[in-house]
Write a protein that holds these residues in place. Structure first.
Motif, PDB file in Angstrom:
ATOM      1  N   UNK A 195       0.859  -1.082   0.082  1.00 51.70           N
ATOM      2  CA  UNK A 195      -0.183   0.073   0.028  1.00 51.70           C
ATOM      3  C   UNK A 195       0.822   1.346   0.013  1.00 51.70           C
ATOM      4  N   UNK A 196       0.096   2.345  -0.569  1.00 48.27           N
ATOM      5  CA  UNK A 196       1.098   3.458  -0.646  1.00 48.27           C
ATOM      6  C   UNK A 196       0.765   4.290   0.405  1.00 48.27           C
ATOM      7  N   UNK A 197       2.143   4.878   0.854  1.00 41.71           N
ATOM      8  CA  UNK A 197       2.187   6.017   1.831  1.00 41.71           C
ATOM      9  C   UNK A 197       2.568   7.315   1.444  1.00 41.71           C
ATOM     10  N   UNK A 198       2.070   8.527   1.149  1.00 43.64           N
ATOM     11  CA  UNK A 198       2.569   9.534   0.443  1.00 43.64           C
ATOM     12  C   UNK A 198       2.813  10.748   1.406  1.00 43.64           C
ATOM     13  N   UNK A 199       3.670  11.515   0.960  1.00 42.31           N
ATOM     14  CA  UNK A 199       3.843  12.989   1.723  1.00 42.31           C
ATOM     15  C   UNK A 199       4.120  14.030   0.944  1.00 42.31           C
ATOM     16  N   UNK A 200       2.905  14.985   0.836  1.00 45.53           N
ATOM     17  CA  UNK A 200       2.621  15.891   0.042  1.00 45.53           C
ATOM     18  C   UNK A 200       3.051  17.175   0.539  1.00 45.53           C
ATOM     19  N   UNK A 201       3.746  18.166   0.001  1.00 49.63           N
ATOM     20  CA  UNK A 201       4.062  19.339   0.788  1.00 49.63           C
ATOM     21  C   UNK A 201       2.758  20.239   0.922  1.00 49.63           C
TER      22      UNK A 201
END
Length: 138
Positions: A53-59
């Motif tokens: 599963x994807x774990x993303x960090x967005x500005x």
């Protein structure tokens, strides 16, 4: 309708710093990153767990205007095999405990932290998660 977590996205002030911290927590490097128009990291993503599963960090500068400051919204709980040890490790790496270890019924135990970037990270042991990993019997 809802079939599973596709991507859990977290808005942070510094995606590169969040990626470095989570690389330490997870023991892997992010598999994807994208810079913004100014050349600074805008998005960093990991694939984790049994189902990648994807774990993303967005500005945070790209967050919808309706999101307020500080932790809010839903808490995504990730299954861990050692809840107490995982909680201790997260705190030792700079997270702050938000919710202590709490049993919600047999086989469902949660805890949560706020990471150094203001994102709530939920962890839990979950018998349903473990059951889905077992091979189906004919």
């Amino acid at each position: 309708m809802l079939r599973g977590i596709a991507t859990a996205n977290c808005y942070v002030d510094d995606p590169a710093a969040a990626a470095a911290w989570y690389a330490e927590v997870l023991g892997i490097e992010p598999y994807f990153h994208r810079d913004g128009p100014d050349g600074r990291p805008a998005y960093v993503e990991f694939r984790i767990g049994d189902h990648q599963q994807e774990l993303g960090f967005i500005d945070r500068r790209f967050a919808p205007a309706t999101l307020g400051e500080g932790p809010a919204g839903a808490i995504v709980h990730w299954h861990v095999d050692d809840l107490e040890g995982s909680l201790e490790r997260l705190v030792s790496l700079g997270a702050t405990e938000l919710s202590p270890i709490t049993e919600h019924g047999p086989g469902f135990v949660t805890a949560s932290v706020v990471d150094p970037f203001g994102t709530v990270l939920g962890i839990m042991t979950n018998v349903h998660y473990l059951a889905q990993l077992e091979p189906a019997t004919p």
